[in-house]
Design a protein around this motif. Structure first.
Motif, mmCIF file in Angstrom:
data_model
loop_
_atom_site.group_PDB
_atom_site.id
_atom_site.type_symbol
_atom_site.label_atom_id
_atom_site.label_comp_id
_atom_site.label_asym_id
_atom_site.label_seq_id
_atom_site.Cartn_x
_atom_site.Cartn_y
_atom_site.Cartn_z
ATOM 1 N N LYS A 195 -6.776 -1.424 -61.124
ATOM 2 C CA LYS A 195 -6.170 -0.119 -60.758
ATOM 3 C C LYS A 195 -5.986 0.099 -59.155
ATOM 4 C CE LYS A 195 -7.138 4.899 -61.346
ATOM 5 N NZ LYS A 195 -7.935 5.814 -62.128
ATOM 6 N N ASN A 196 -7.081 -0.368 -58.515
ATOM 7 C CA ASN A 196 -6.875 -0.106 -56.781
ATOM 8 C C ASN A 196 -5.699 -1.074 -56.351
ATOM 9 O OD1 ASN A 196 -9.161 1.505 -56.967
ATOM 10 N ND2 ASN A 196 -10.743 -0.243 -56.413
ATOM 11 N N LEU A 197 -5.673 -2.317 -57.092
ATOM 12 C CA LEU A 197 -4.507 -3.122 -56.789
ATOM 13 C C LEU A 197 -3.086 -2.524 -56.813
ATOM 14 C CD1 LEU A 197 -5.778 -6.448 -57.883
ATOM 15 C CD2 LEU A 197 -5.426 -6.077 -55.461
ATOM 16 N N LEU A 198 -2.994 -1.811 -58.058
ATOM 17 C CA LEU A 198 -1.540 -1.276 -58.249
ATOM 18 C C LEU A 198 -1.578 -0.042 -57.417
ATOM 19 C CD1 LEU A 198 -2.093 -0.681 -62.045
ATOM 20 C CD2 LEU A 198 -0.489 -2.317 -61.134
ATOM 21 N N THR A 199 -2.527 0.762 -56.822
ATOM 22 C CA THR A 199 -2.389 1.772 -55.945
ATOM 23 C C THR A 199 -1.995 1.230 -54.549
ATOM 24 O OG1 THR A 199 -3.961 2.940 -57.117
ATOM 25 C CG2 THR A 199 -3.577 3.663 -54.707
ATOM 26 N N LYS A 200 -2.783 0.048 -54.099
ATOM 27 C CA LYS A 200 -2.412 -0.459 -52.996
ATOM 28 C C LYS A 200 -1.115 -1.069 -52.756
ATOM 29 C CE LYS A 200 -7.124 -1.542 -51.330
ATOM 30 N NZ LYS A 200 -8.126 -2.394 -50.966
ATOM 31 N N PHE A 201 -0.395 -1.722 -54.008
ATOM 32 C CA PHE A 201 0.905 -2.536 -53.907
ATOM 33 C C PHE A 201 1.737 -1.403 -54.258
ATOM 34 C CE2 PHE A 201 -1.744 -6.339 -53.858
ATOM 35 C CZ PHE A 201 -1.002 -7.100 -53.558
ATOM 36 N N GLY A 202 1.395 -0.145 -54.412
ATOM 37 C CA GLY A 202 2.519 0.858 -54.866
ATOM 38 C C GLY A 202 3.261 0.735 -56.095
ATOM 39 N N VAL A 203 2.635 0.050 -57.089
ATOM 40 C CA VAL A 203 3.259 -0.308 -58.502
ATOM 41 C C VAL A 203 2.906 0.212 -59.609
ATOM 42 C CG1 VAL A 203 4.124 -2.372 -57.502
ATOM 43 C CG2 VAL A 203 2.043 -2.330 -58.795
ATOM 44 N N LYS A 204 3.375 0.435 -60.625
ATOM 45 C CA LYS A 204 2.864 1.240 -61.854
ATOM 46 C C LYS A 204 2.228 0.391 -63.091
ATOM 47 C CE LYS A 204 6.425 4.985 -61.435
ATOM 48 N NZ LYS A 204 7.340 5.712 -62.071
ATOM 49 N N ASN A 205 2.493 -0.884 -62.877
ATOM 50 C CA ASN A 205 1.913 -1.797 -64.005
ATOM 51 C C ASN A 205 1.649 -3.196 -63.510
ATOM 52 O OD1 ASN A 205 4.493 -2.955 -64.036
ATOM 53 N ND2 ASN A 205 5.010 -1.478 -65.394
ATOM 54 N N VAL A 206 1.223 -4.119 -64.505
ATOM 55 C CA VAL A 206 0.945 -5.219 -64.119
ATOM 56 C C VAL A 206 2.087 -6.231 -63.937
ATOM 57 C CG1 VAL A 206 -0.106 -7.521 -64.746
ATOM 58 C CG2 VAL A 206 -1.232 -5.527 -65.400
ATOM 59 N N VAL A 207 3.034 -5.947 -64.296
ATOM 60 C CA VAL A 207 4.454 -6.545 -63.967
ATOM 61 C C VAL A 207 4.977 -6.405 -62.565
ATOM 62 C CG1 VAL A 207 7.128 -6.844 -64.477
ATOM 63 C CG2 VAL A 207 5.422 -6.673 -66.477
ATOM 64 N N GLY A 208 4.869 -4.908 -62.283
ATOM 65 C CA GLY A 208 5.222 -4.665 -60.873
ATOM 66 C C GLY A 208 4.323 -5.446 -59.903
ATOM 67 N N LEU A 209 3.000 -5.498 -60.329
ATOM 68 C CA LEU A 209 2.055 -6.084 -59.294
ATOM 69 C C LEU A 209 2.402 -7.541 -59.063
ATOM 70 C CD1 LEU A 209 -0.611 -5.832 -57.871
ATOM 71 C CD2 LEU A 209 -1.925 -6.197 -60.075
ATOM 72 N N VAL A 210 2.799 -8.219 -60.219
ATOM 73 C CA VAL A 210 3.023 -9.669 -60.037
ATOM 74 C C VAL A 210 4.342 -9.776 -58.940
ATOM 75 C CG1 VAL A 210 3.881 -11.794 -61.267
ATOM 76 C CG2 VAL A 210 2.150 -10.172 -62.329
ATOM 77 N N VAL A 211 5.376 -9.006 -59.504
ATOM 78 C CA VAL A 211 6.666 -9.095 -58.743
ATOM 79 C C VAL A 211 6.161 -8.942 -57.315
ATOM 80 C CG1 VAL A 211 8.971 -8.224 -58.302
ATOM 81 C CG2 VAL A 211 8.089 -8.588 -60.647
ATOM 82 N N LYS A 212 5.614 -7.830 -56.900
ATOM 83 C CA LYS A 212 5.215 -7.690 -55.602
ATOM 84 C C LYS A 212 4.395 -8.578 -54.939
ATOM 85 C CE LYS A 212 5.758 -4.398 -52.232
ATOM 86 N NZ LYS A 212 5.269 -3.129 -52.125
ATOM 87 N N ALA A 213 3.536 -9.046 -55.726
ATOM 88 C CA ALA A 213 2.615 -10.246 -55.152
ATOM 89 C C ALA A 213 3.489 -11.430 -54.742
ATOM 90 C CB ALA A 213 1.692 -10.492 -56.274
ATOM 91 N N LEU A 214 4.344 -11.511 -55.581
ATOM 92 C CA LEU A 214 5.329 -13.048 -55.208
ATOM 93 C C LEU A 214 6.202 -12.450 -54.019
ATOM 94 C CD1 LEU A 214 6.818 -13.555 -58.856
ATOM 95 C CD2 LEU A 214 5.289 -15.117 -57.255
ATOM 96 N N GLN A 215 6.517 -11.415 -54.048
ATOM 97 C CA GLN A 215 7.476 -10.940 -52.601
ATOM 98 C C GLN A 215 6.448 -11.139 -51.566
ATOM 99 O OE1 GLN A 215 8.269 -6.798 -53.705
ATOM 100 N NE2 GLN A 215 10.389 -7.302 -54.453
ATOM 101 N N MET A 216 5.485 -10.959 -51.343
ATOM 102 C CA MET A 216 4.313 -11.064 -50.427
ATOM 103 C C MET A 216 3.900 -12.208 -49.998
ATOM 104 S SD MET A 216 2.479 -7.140 -50.682
ATOM 105 C CE MET A 216 1.507 -7.471 -49.509
ATOM 106 N N GLY A 217 4.248 -13.270 -51.080
ATOM 107 C CA GLY A 217 3.858 -14.655 -50.760
ATOM 108 C C GLY A 217 2.341 -14.850 -51.629
ATOM 109 N N GLU A 218 1.968 -14.034 -52.241
ATOM 110 C CA GLU A 218 0.709 -14.144 -52.895
ATOM 111 C C GLU A 218 0.633 -15.033 -53.977
ATOM 112 O OE1 GLU A 218 -2.384 -13.020 -51.806
ATOM 113 O OE2 GLU A 218 -1.423 -11.806 -50.151
ATOM 114 N N PHE A 219 1.975 -15.540 -54.441
ATOM 115 C CA PHE A 219 1.697 -16.452 -55.587
ATOM 116 C C PHE A 219 1.093 -17.839 -55.373
ATOM 117 C CE2 PHE A 219 3.847 -17.520 -59.479
ATOM 118 C CZ PHE A 219 3.891 -18.891 -59.568
ATOM 119 N N SER A 220 1.083 -18.097 -54.028
ATOM 120 C CA SER A 220 0.158 -19.499 -53.911
ATOM 121 C C SER A 220 -1.196 -19.387 -54.302
ATOM 122 C CB SER A 220 0.141 -19.533 -52.297
ATOM 123 O OG SER A 220 -0.288 -18.407 -51.609
#
Length: 223
Positions: A195-220
């Motif tokens: 829940k904290n991660l969703l808030t910090k990344f500004g997304v509503k669900n896990v899909v948005g979290l994954v996409v945003k993490a990819l955008q920020m280079g967290e995929f590594s």
């Protein structure tokens, strides 16, 4: 055994019948309703006593296509998982539907076994990306970075070490229970971190979290 209820929306009756036949071979999966197009699906959902957990939906349909329907579904029924099944494999289609919040994107050449796997995975983990979709996501994000090399101010998300660990395990497609076991914490603690991660990344669900993490280079973190 928990039974996953499923809705199918596709204008091709033969495809619906084939998909229904495949799903009926699995005791934990059940077809709740079938629709010929997006508007038909919305009409049936509005009258349903119990909503399905997963919707398998084509993109190109008469009266209301899958893209418009997905947008409405996410607004009206945010808890329903959406998996698109389509012949279209262009990058723009994939990225646009992921932006809309669909939980999975499958091509119609996918095997029945993989469709059933995707259904179970989106219920368990919130999303399902096969290698094809993952490569498209990475390719699209790489192109965006090349167009605009200047990082955005809001790309700098501060995560605690534990939140980063949880995110890494989410990217590895771990379930909540598996994350809890891996980190020796309770399920409630994992849900709080998510829940904290969703808030910090500004997304509503896990899909948005994954996409945003990819955008920020967290995929590594998932490698």
């Amino acid at each position: 055994m928990n039974t996953i209820t499923i809705a199918i929306a596709d204008d091709q009756q033969l495809f619906r019948e084939g998909l229904t036949f495949i799903i009926h071979q699995h005791a934990d999966l059940k077809i709740a309703l079938e629709a010929e197009h997006g508007q038909d699906l919305l009409n049936q959902l509005a009258q349903a006593d119990k909503l399905p957990e997963v919707i398998l939906m084509d993109i190109k349909m008469p009266q209301m296509d899958g893209m418009e329907c997905a947008k409405i579904l996410k607004q009206r029924y945010p808890k329903i998982k959406i998996i698109t099944l389509t012949v279209y494999d262009q990058e723009d289609y994939v990225l646009h539907l992921l932006d809309l919040g669909v939980n999975g994107y499958l091509r119609k050449l996918t095997s029945g076994q993989d469709v059933c796997k995707a259904i179970r995975t989106v219920c368990e983990k919130g999303y399902y990306f096969d290698d094809f979709v993952t490569q498209i996501m990475l390719s699209g994000l790489k192109r965006k970075r090349q167009i605009s090399s200047k990082p955005k101010v809001d790309d700098d998300v501060h995560m605690t070490p534990r939140e980063r660990e949880v995110l890494a395990l989410i990217l590895k497609e771990y379930t909540t229970q598996e994350i809890a076991d891996q980190l020796f914490v309770s399920i409630r603690t994992v849900e709080t971190h998510r829940k904290n991660l969703l808030t910090k990344f500004g997304v509503k669900n896990v899909v948005g979290l994954v996409v945003k993490a990819l955008q920020m280079g967290e995929f590594s973190a998932a490698s």
